[in-house]
Motif scaffolding. Structure first.
Motif, short mmCIF file in Angstrom:
data_model
loop_
_atom_site.label_atom_id
_atom_site.label_comp_id
_atom_site.label_asym_id
_atom_site.label_seq_id
_atom_site.Cartn_x
_atom_site.Cartn_y
_atom_site.Cartn_z
N UNK A 43 3.47 -12.58 -1.94
CA UNK A 43 2.70 -13.80 -2.20
C UNK A 43 1.43 -13.82 -1.36
N UNK A 44 1.55 -13.42 -0.10
CA UNK A 44 0.37 -13.34 0.77
C UNK A 44 -0.62 -12.30 0.26
N UNK A 45 -0.13 -11.16 -0.22
CA UNK A 45 -1.01 -10.13 -0.76
C UNK A 45 -1.74 -10.64 -2.02
N UNK A 46 -1.06 -11.44 -2.83
CA UNK A 46 -1.71 -12.03 -4.02
C UNK A 46 -2.84 -12.95 -3.58
N UNK A 47 -2.59 -13.76 -2.56
CA UNK A 47 -3.65 -14.65 -2.05
C UNK A 47 -4.82 -13.85 -1.49
N UNK A 48 -4.49 -12.77 -0.79
CA UNK A 48 -5.53 -11.92 -0.22
C UNK A 48 -6.41 -11.33 -1.31
N UNK A 49 -5.78 -10.84 -2.39
CA UNK A 49 -6.57 -10.26 -3.48
C UNK A 49 -7.39 -11.33 -4.20
N UNK A 94 14.08 -4.11 -4.78
CA UNK A 94 13.11 -4.29 -3.71
C UNK A 94 12.42 -2.98 -3.36
N UNK A 95 13.18 -1.92 -3.23
CA UNK A 95 12.59 -0.63 -2.90
C UNK A 95 11.69 -0.13 -4.04
N UNK A 96 12.12 -0.34 -5.27
CA UNK A 96 11.32 0.08 -6.43
C UNK A 96 10.00 -0.69 -6.47
N UNK A 97 10.05 -1.99 -6.16
CA UNK A 97 8.83 -2.80 -6.17
C UNK A 97 7.88 -2.35 -5.06
N UNK A 98 8.42 -2.05 -3.88
CA UNK A 98 7.58 -1.56 -2.78
C UNK A 98 6.93 -0.23 -3.14
N UNK A 99 7.66 0.61 -3.84
CA UNK A 99 7.11 1.90 -4.28
C UNK A 99 5.93 1.68 -5.23
N UNK A 100 6.08 0.74 -6.16
CA UNK A 100 4.99 0.43 -7.09
C UNK A 100 3.78 -0.13 -6.35
N UNK A 101 4.02 -0.98 -5.36
CA UNK A 101 2.93 -1.55 -4.58
C UNK A 101 2.18 -0.44 -3.83
N UNK A 102 2.91 0.46 -3.23
CA UNK A 102 2.27 1.56 -2.50
C UNK A 102 1.40 2.39 -3.44
N UNK A 103 1.88 2.64 -4.64
CA UNK A 103 1.11 3.40 -5.62
C UNK A 103 -0.19 2.68 -5.96
N UNK A 134 -9.93 -2.10 4.52
CA UNK A 134 -9.04 -2.10 5.69
C UNK A 134 -7.82 -2.99 5.46
N UNK A 135 -8.01 -4.12 4.80
CA UNK A 135 -6.88 -5.00 4.49
C UNK A 135 -5.91 -4.32 3.52
N UNK A 136 -6.45 -3.59 2.56
CA UNK A 136 -5.61 -2.87 1.60
C UNK A 136 -4.85 -1.74 2.30
N UNK A 137 -5.52 -1.04 3.21
CA UNK A 137 -4.85 0.02 3.96
C UNK A 137 -3.71 -0.57 4.81
N UNK A 138 -3.94 -1.73 5.40
CA UNK A 138 -2.88 -2.40 6.19
C UNK A 138 -1.71 -2.76 5.27
N UNK A 139 -2.02 -3.23 4.08
CA UNK A 139 -0.98 -3.57 3.11
C UNK A 139 -0.20 -2.33 2.71
N UNK A 142 2.08 -1.42 5.57
CA UNK A 142 3.21 -2.35 5.70
C UNK A 142 4.22 -2.12 4.58
N UNK A 143 3.74 -1.87 3.37
CA UNK A 143 4.65 -1.58 2.26
C UNK A 143 5.44 -0.31 2.56
N UNK A 144 4.79 0.68 3.15
CA UNK A 144 5.47 1.91 3.53
C UNK A 144 6.55 1.61 4.57
#
Length: 150
Positions: A43-49, A94-103, A134-139, A142-144
């Motif tokens: 949710x925070x990442x959505x606000x950031x974008x 959860x792990x699958x969603x994190x993998x998609x986010x990292x991609x 830089x914010x995207x790299x931090x994201x 963190x997803x990793x």
């Protein structure tokens, strides 16, 4: 035409569309995860974008550029559909969603790097893009990290 050439204008508009896609994608992922910590992260990442979209649009309008207003890219829509499908069939949502986010974050970092390296940008635009990258790299990092603990 503003102070940037057409290629730069197109690439900057592309970043806006992709940031909009990412915002919708993070909202979609937040719908599928079980962990409250992950829901909060997405949710925070959505606000950031959303903020990235607004910042990019605002500064580009100030520079006299035309902003392409659309509802996101076909690729972004397909990626969100893939997230829905993967969530439906995955036993490790959860792990699958994190993998998609990292991609997605990795692709976004590459897009920002391309614009920063291939376009002539004035200091305010370049600084804004560097902050967003830089914010995207931090994201991504963190997803990793989160993927390793889930």
């Amino acid at each position: 035409m503003g102070i940037f050439n057409e290629t730069t204008e197109n690439k900057l508009n592309d970043l806006i569309g992709k940031a909009y896609d990412a915002e919708k994608g993070f909202k979609k992922v937040a719908e599928h995860v079980e962990s409250p910590r992950l829901k909060s992260f997405f949710t925070e990442k959505a606000r950031e974008r959303s903020s990235h979209v607004n910042e990019l649009s605002s500064i580009l309008r100030q520079k006299g550029l035309d902003i392409t207003e659309d509802a996101g890219s076909v690729k972004g829509n397909l990626h969100r559909a893939w997230i829905d499908t993967k969530a439906f069939f995955s036993s490790e949502d959860d792990e699958a969603m994190l993998e998609e986010v990292r991609t997605g974050e990795k692709a976004a970092i590459e897009d920002y790097q391309d614009v920063l390296e291939s376009c002539e940008l004035d200091a305010p635009v370049k600084n804004m893009l560097l902050q967003q990258k830089n914010a995207i790299e931090a994201s991504y990092n963190k997803a990793d990290y989160l993927e390793n603990i889930y």
